[in-house]
Scaffold this motif. Sequence first.
Motif, PDB file in Angstrom:
ATOM      1  N   VAL A   1       0.832  -1.209   0.000  1.00  0.00           N
ATOM      2  CA  VAL A   1       0.000   0.000   0.000  1.00  0.00           C
ATOM      3  C   VAL A   1       0.864   1.256   0.000  1.00  0.00           C
ATOM      4  O   VAL A   1       0.629   2.195  -0.782  1.00  0.00           O
ATOM      5  CB  VAL A   1      -0.953   0.003   1.212  1.00  0.00           C
ATOM      6  N   HIS A   2       1.882   1.286   0.841  1.00  0.00           N
ATOM      7  CA  HIS A   2       2.726   2.478   0.927  1.00  0.00           C
ATOM      8  C   HIS A   2       3.629   2.626  -0.288  1.00  0.00           C
ATOM      9  O   HIS A   2       3.938   3.752  -0.708  1.00  0.00           O
ATOM     10  CB  HIS A   2       3.543   2.447   2.218  1.00  0.00           C
ATOM     11  N   ALA A   3       4.032   1.512  -0.883  1.00  0.00           N
ATOM     12  CA  ALA A   3       4.837   1.589  -2.100  1.00  0.00           C
ATOM     13  C   ALA A   3       4.021   2.179  -3.247  1.00  0.00           C
ATOM     14  O   ALA A   3       4.527   3.006  -4.025  1.00  0.00           O
ATOM     15  CB  ALA A   3       5.355   0.200  -2.471  1.00  0.00           C
ATOM     16  N   LEU A   4       2.755   1.769  -3.356  1.00  0.00           N
ATOM     17  CA  LEU A   4       1.888   2.343  -4.382  1.00  0.00           C
ATOM     18  C   LEU A   4       1.582   3.804  -4.086  1.00  0.00           C
ATOM     19  O   LEU A   4       1.479   4.629  -5.008  1.00  0.00           O
ATOM     20  CB  LEU A   4       0.593   1.533  -4.481  1.00  0.00           C
TER      21      LEU A   4
ATOM     22  N   LEU B   1       1.653  -1.052 -10.358  1.00  0.00           N
ATOM     23  CA  LEU B   1       1.652  -2.301  -9.602  1.00  0.00           C
ATOM     24  C   LEU B   1       2.790  -3.210 -10.043  1.00  0.00           C
ATOM     25  O   LEU B   1       3.476  -3.822  -9.207  1.00  0.00           O
ATOM     26  CB  LEU B   1       0.306  -3.014  -9.769  1.00  0.00           C
ATOM     27  N   GLN B   2       3.015  -3.308 -11.351  1.00  0.00           N
ATOM     28  CA  GLN B   2       4.096  -4.154 -11.845  1.00  0.00           C
ATOM     29  C   GLN B   2       5.449  -3.652 -11.364  1.00  0.00           C
ATOM     30  O   GLN B   2       6.330  -4.442 -11.002  1.00  0.00           O
ATOM     31  CB  GLN B   2       4.049  -4.207 -13.381  1.00  0.00           C
ATOM     32  N   GLU B   3       5.617  -2.343 -11.339  1.00  0.00           N
ATOM     33  CA  GLU B   3       6.868  -1.776 -10.835  1.00  0.00           C
ATOM     34  C   GLU B   3       7.069  -2.120  -9.367  1.00  0.00           C
ATOM     35  O   GLU B   3       8.173  -2.501  -8.945  1.00  0.00           O
ATOM     36  CB  GLU B   3       6.861  -0.253 -11.028  1.00  0.00           C
ATOM     37  N   VAL B   4       5.986  -1.999  -8.577  1.00  0.00           N
ATOM     38  CA  VAL B   4       6.067  -2.291  -7.150  1.00  0.00           C
ATOM     39  C   VAL B   4       6.380  -3.766  -6.922  1.00  0.00           C
ATOM     40  O   VAL B   4       7.202  -4.112  -6.062  1.00  0.00           O
ATOM     41  CB  VAL B   4       4.759  -1.870  -6.439  1.00  0.00           C
ATOM     42  N   VAL B   5       5.728  -4.639  -7.664  1.00  0.00           N
ATOM     43  CA  VAL B   5       5.978  -6.071  -7.508  1.00  0.00           C
ATOM     44  C   VAL B   5       7.445  -6.393  -7.823  1.00  0.00           C
ATOM     45  O   VAL B   5       8.098  -7.154  -7.095  1.00  0.00           O
ATOM     46  CB  VAL B   5       5.032  -6.884  -8.414  1.00  0.00           C
ATOM     47  N   GLN B   6       7.968  -5.805  -8.878  1.00  0.00           N
ATOM     48  CA  GLN B   6       9.367  -6.055  -9.237  1.00  0.00           C
ATOM     49  C   GLN B   6      10.307  -5.540  -8.149  1.00  0.00           C
ATOM     50  O   GLN B   6      11.327  -6.170  -7.837  1.00  0.00           O
ATOM     51  CB  GLN B   6       9.678  -5.387 -10.576  1.00  0.00           C
ATOM     52  N   GLU B   7       9.962  -4.401  -7.566  1.00  0.00           N
ATOM     53  CA  GLU B   7      10.812  -3.817  -6.529  1.00  0.00           C
ATOM     54  C   GLU B   7      10.781  -4.639  -5.250  1.00  0.00           C
ATOM     55  O   GLU B   7      11.809  -4.801  -4.570  1.00  0.00           O
ATOM     56  CB  GLU B   7      10.361  -2.381  -6.233  1.00  0.00           C
ATOM     57  N   LEU B   8       9.593  -5.166  -4.902  1.00  0.00           N
ATOM     58  CA  LEU B   8       9.420  -5.833  -3.618  1.00  0.00           C
ATOM     59  C   LEU B   8       9.632  -7.342  -3.667  1.00  0.00           C
ATOM     60  O   LEU B   8       9.884  -7.966  -2.626  1.00  0.00           O
ATOM     61  CB  LEU B   8       8.018  -5.554  -3.068  1.00  0.00           C
TER      62      LEU B   8
END
Length: 392
Positions: free
Chosen positions: A309-312, A370-377
Motif C-alpha cells: 500500500v505504501h509503495a503504491l 503495480l508491476q513496478e512495485v511487484v518487481q521492486e518488492l
Amino acid sequence: MLYMDYAATSPLYDEVIDTIAEVMKSHYGNPSSIHRLGVEAEKLLQSAKEVIASAIDVAASEIICTSGGTESNNLAIKGVAYNYQQRGKHLITTQIEHASVKEVFAELEREGFRVTYLPVSKTGRVRLEELQAAICEDTILVSVMYVNNEVGTIQPIQEIGRLLAGYPKIMFHVDAVQGIAKLPLLPKAWGIDLCSASAHKFRGPKGVGFLYRRAGVQLKPLLAGGGQEYGVRSGTENVPLIVGMAKALRMSMDNQATKMTHKYKLSEQLRAGIAAIPELGLTVSDAEQELSPHIVHFAFAGMKAEVVVHALEQKGIFISTRSACTSGESEPSEVMLAMGISRDLASSGLRVSISDEHRMQDIELFFRSLQEVVQELAPMRNPSVIQRGKRR
C-alpha cells in the motif's frame, strides 16, 4: 493521483457539496420547531426521506436517519434483540461481517444472547442449507451483509429473504453499506426487515446514514431523548447532511445499469491483469458472477500488505488492505481466514475499489505502477510463505 479506495470512502459530488452548503446557510431551523424556519427544515427532511425511499422502493415513513452505517447496524441488531428477547435469545450472523456488526453480536453474547456465526465457502458466500440448519425455536434475528466490504462477495440476500419468509417471527437485517447504489437493492420486495446504509460510500457526506425499518417492526431505542425519528432515534436531525445524502443517492443511482456494466468491464480488466502477474493471486478466482463490480481483492504472497500500500502511495496510487475500520491492525484478515486461506497469506491481502468515473486508462496506470512495485518488492518476500501455499 489515482484514488482506488472507494470501498473505504468516496469523494462528494460537487453538487452535493453545494447543496449541503446552501441548506446550512439558508435552512438552519430545527426541524422540531413549530415556527416557519423549523417547518421549512422539516419539509426538507421529509423531502429527503422521500427521495431515499423512492431509490429503494419503500415508504418514506420506513426511513430512519442515523449518523452512518455503524449506528444503523447497532440500532437494527440491538433494537431487535432487546425488543423481541421475550420470543427468544438466539441470533444468527456470519463469520465475515463488518466490525460494526461483529462487535455488536459479541457484546450481545456477553449479555446472555446466543449467537451462531455461519461459516462461508471458499468464495466467501453463506450456504442456505447451513443457515436453515442453524434456525431454531428461539431464533429472532438473522443478520447477513449484502456485499463483503473486503473481498467483494455478494451474499444470496434474495434467497435468504425467501427462506425466512417461512419464519415470520425471525427478523432479517442486511448491512447494505457496500451494496447500495452499486447493485440493485429492493428491501421490501426481497423480504428484508431492516437494512443499513451510509452516505459516504455513495459520494455523500460522512457522519450520516439511514436504516430502513419495515413498517410494523419494533425497535428498542438506543438513545434516550426527544423522540425524533418516530421515537426510535432521538437527537436533532442533521438536515443539511440528510439532504446531501438524498441527493448523492439519487445521483449515484441514475443510470445504475450502465454504471454497473462499466464497472464490471473495469473489474474484469483488473482481475485479468492481476492474474497475469505470477507473484499475485486473486482471492476469489472462480466465482466472478458472485462479486460486486467495484471491489477486486488479491494477495501478494510473502509480502505484508501495508508495505505494498505504501509503495503504491509513493507512486500516487491509493488502495487499501481491508476495511478502513481495521486496516491499521497487524492481525491476518478474519474474512480471508474464514474463507480457508492461510494465516500467512491472510496478512498479504490487498483491496482495489473503483467508481463509475474510473476509465480504462486509470486501470492501465494502476497496472504499470503495480508491476513496478511487484518487481521492486519481490526480492524481499518471505519464501516460506510462498511455499506454504494459499489454502489451509
